[in-house]
Design an enzyme around this catalytic site. Sequence first.
Site, PDB file in Angstrom:
ATOM      1  N   TYR A  54      63.921  45.576  41.652  1.00 36.44           N
ATOM      2  CA  TYR A  54      63.003  44.888  42.357  1.00 36.44           C
ATOM      3  C   TYR A  54      62.166  45.092  42.793  1.00 36.44           C
ATOM      4  O   TYR A  54      61.771  46.426  43.757  1.00 36.44           O
ATOM      5  CB  TYR A  54      64.080  43.459  42.544  1.00 36.44           C
ATOM      6  CG  TYR A  54      63.976  42.465  41.577  1.00 36.44           C
ATOM      7  CD1 TYR A  54      62.670  42.074  40.263  1.00 36.44           C
ATOM      8  CD2 TYR A  54      65.118  41.989  41.149  1.00 36.44           C
ATOM      9  CE1 TYR A  54      63.198  41.397  39.901  1.00 36.44           C
ATOM     10  CE2 TYR A  54      65.348  40.756  40.118  1.00 36.44           C
ATOM     11  CZ  TYR A  54      64.403  40.439  39.567  1.00 36.44           C
ATOM     12  OH  TYR A  54      64.766  39.683  38.718  1.00 36.44           O
ATOM     13  N   GLU A  56      58.533  43.048  43.418  1.00 30.42           N
ATOM     14  CA  GLU A  56      57.345  42.525  42.895  1.00 30.42           C
ATOM     15  C   GLU A  56      56.534  42.750  43.851  1.00 30.42           C
ATOM     16  O   GLU A  56      56.809  43.051  45.373  1.00 30.42           O
ATOM     17  CB  GLU A  56      58.005  41.000  43.364  1.00 30.42           C
ATOM     18  CG  GLU A  56      58.318  40.167  41.947  1.00 30.42           C
ATOM     19  CD  GLU A  56      59.884  40.078  42.318  1.00 30.42           C
ATOM     20  OE1 GLU A  56      60.526  41.112  42.441  1.00 30.42           O
ATOM     21  OE2 GLU A  56      60.744  39.277  42.125  1.00 30.42           O
ATOM     22  N   ASP A 200      39.598  42.644  24.036  1.00 24.74           N
ATOM     23  CA  ASP A 200      41.146  42.385  23.975  1.00 24.74           C
ATOM     24  C   ASP A 200      41.184  44.075  22.884  1.00 24.74           C
ATOM     25  O   ASP A 200      41.486  43.328  21.308  1.00 24.74           O
ATOM     26  CB  ASP A 200      41.808  41.507  23.380  1.00 24.74           C
ATOM     27  CG  ASP A 200      43.270  41.206  22.501  1.00 24.74           C
ATOM     28  OD1 ASP A 200      43.891  42.920  22.957  1.00 24.74           O
ATOM     29  OD2 ASP A 200      43.967  40.647  22.254  1.00 24.74           O
ATOM     30  N   THR A 226      47.170  45.933  24.705  1.00 27.01           N
ATOM     31  CA  THR A 226      48.949  47.115  24.777  1.00 27.01           C
ATOM     32  C   THR A 226      48.256  48.069  24.597  1.00 27.01           C
ATOM     33  O   THR A 226      48.035  48.525  24.472  1.00 27.01           O
ATOM     34  CB  THR A 226      49.669  46.664  23.387  1.00 27.01           C
ATOM     35  OG1 THR A 226      48.757  46.841  22.219  1.00 27.01           O
ATOM     36  CG2 THR A 226      49.712  44.730  23.513  1.00 27.01           C
ATOM     37  N   LYS A 229      50.366  50.072  20.443  1.00 28.22           N
ATOM     38  CA  LYS A 229      49.862  50.355  19.491  1.00 28.22           C
ATOM     39  C   LYS A 229      48.987  51.245  19.273  1.00 28.22           C
ATOM     40  O   LYS A 229      49.914  52.848  19.245  1.00 28.22           O
ATOM     41  CB  LYS A 229      48.741  49.133  18.858  1.00 28.22           C
ATOM     42  CG  LYS A 229      49.572  47.874  19.225  1.00 28.22           C
ATOM     43  CD  LYS A 229      48.809  46.638  18.551  1.00 28.22           C
ATOM     44  CE  LYS A 229      49.419  45.706  18.303  1.00 28.22           C
ATOM     45  NZ  LYS A 229      48.757  44.469  20.123  1.00 28.22           N
ATOM     46  N   ARG A 235      56.487  49.741  24.372  1.00 28.02           N
ATOM     47  CA  ARG A 235      56.411  48.210  24.465  1.00 28.02           C
ATOM     48  C   ARG A 235      55.738  48.231  25.408  1.00 28.02           C
ATOM     49  O   ARG A 235      56.534  47.302  26.089  1.00 28.02           O
ATOM     50  CB  ARG A 235      57.157  47.846  23.420  1.00 28.02           C
ATOM     51  CG  ARG A 235      56.395  46.611  23.050  1.00 28.02           C
ATOM     52  CD  ARG A 235      57.805  45.625  21.898  1.00 28.02           C
ATOM     53  NE  ARG A 235      57.715  46.856  21.000  1.00 28.02           N
ATOM     54  CZ  ARG A 235      56.942  46.549  19.749  1.00 28.02           C
ATOM     55  NH1 ARG A 235      56.188  44.980  19.945  1.00 28.02           N
ATOM     56  NH2 ARG A 235      56.838  47.725  18.856  1.00 28.02           N
TER      57      ARG A 235
HETATM   58  N1  DSN Z   1      51.844  41.260  16.270  1.00 24.94           N
HETATM   59  C1  DSN Z   1      50.626  42.549  17.412  1.00 24.94           C
HETATM   60  C2  DSN Z   1      49.778  43.040  15.640  1.00 24.94           C
HETATM   61  O1  DSN Z   1      50.939  43.237  15.014  1.00 24.94           O
HETATM   62  O2  DSN Z   1      48.822  42.798  15.502  1.00 24.94           O
HETATM   63  C3  DSN Z   1      49.240  41.348  17.647  1.00 24.94           C
HETATM   64  O3  DSN Z   1      50.308  40.322  19.036  1.00 24.94           O
END
Ligand code: DSN
Length: 430
Positions: A54, A56, A200, A226, A229, A235
Amino acid sequence: MNLMNDLSVSDPEIFNVLTQEIKRQENGVEMIASENFVSKAVLDAMGTPHTNKYSEGYPNKRYYGGNEFIDISEDLARERAKKLFGADHANVQPHAGSQANMEAYFAILELKDKILGMKLDHGGHLTHGSNVNFSGKFYDFSGYGVDEDTHTLNMDDVRREAERVKPKLLLSGFSAYPRKLDFKEFGEIAKDVGAYHMSDIAHIAGIIAAKLHENPIPHCDIVTTTTHKTLRGPRGAMILCREEDQFNPEDKKNLAQKIDSAVFPGMQGGPLDHVIAAKAVAFKEALQPDFVGYQDQVLKNAKVLASTLMDNGVDLVTGGTDNHLVLVDLSNKGIGGKVAEKALEDVHIYTNKNMIPFDERSPFDPSGIRLGTPALTTRGLKEEHMKVIGECIAKTLDNPTEDSIKTKIKAEIEELVRDFPMYPGFKIVG
Ligand code: DSN
């Protein structure tokens, strides 16, 4: 409890599904544009006792003892993220992209403030104002869309909409748009209408890190992404921002401090320390010269995939791609996205149904499917393989219910990927 227990013995049910999923990933072609295959090093970092802690707070300012090593991982992740994108500040704690966006809004906006983002059916994301999402419920969202003829963004239209709406936040970024974004122009529009600019970049973060797409950082107050990707990390997500809050320079907290407070204690509790360590590993990988070669190949593969599809009678939104994704318009095929996704799944080609601009069908069975090349490129597939896959996709879309044809296509796909083992020698061991 035996801490060294073998999963295959202690929980054969879960061991089995984990094993089956590895086989599924290995025996098919993963074309979901938002997915990728992390390195063995990233996997290793995730499966560690860092998950037990933990912590925080932030490095050197924690609410729990025993964080001396956790602090080092998080500092490494933050420093590498800043270096990768040239950002003043990085917060690497967001658990997911939706949380990162929520935290960014929470840092600079009041409830019901106006935000202008890309419409969902034109390529935007749920957190860009969908009325079934927190974003659409908590904030007053308006949407800009793509041009009716070209299906590309016309920045004059974005400007006109921004001048009309006068948002407090102008949002750039997308979930399904196959062309480049003009971040400089977005930044200028935001400046002219007195709005913050947030981008984003979840989909194209890796391409930006490799400097094969304009970097939004110089033109934005906040950038969210994110990490799993095109960036090819675990993730999760992160927020990058400027140090200063341009609209409130006198506030006790600067923008970086507001972002940190919005993440914790604003929205999240304990960070996922094992995932943060894995983010640090992925950022180090993205800083290596061969990451540029990887992203370059992602783009080349997407271009060949797009041209092969079009040569075989498949319509694409905007007639091609400048990035890692291709958006198929199924209107001329007489099927919807639901049938197309399932038919492709039957032949071990994994995609997702997707809305296309001005879609008249429902999000549950829209008029398109979205394809991407990041995962297959990680596996080592190149242009010649994209041609084979493009032809298989076209044939499947023309014969979605013909089992004998699909059986042959599936065999061809399995044969193709056999030469590209995902994690050679990988075993789940106790
Ligand atoms: N789920 C993602 C995508 O496939 O683009 C976006 O959150």
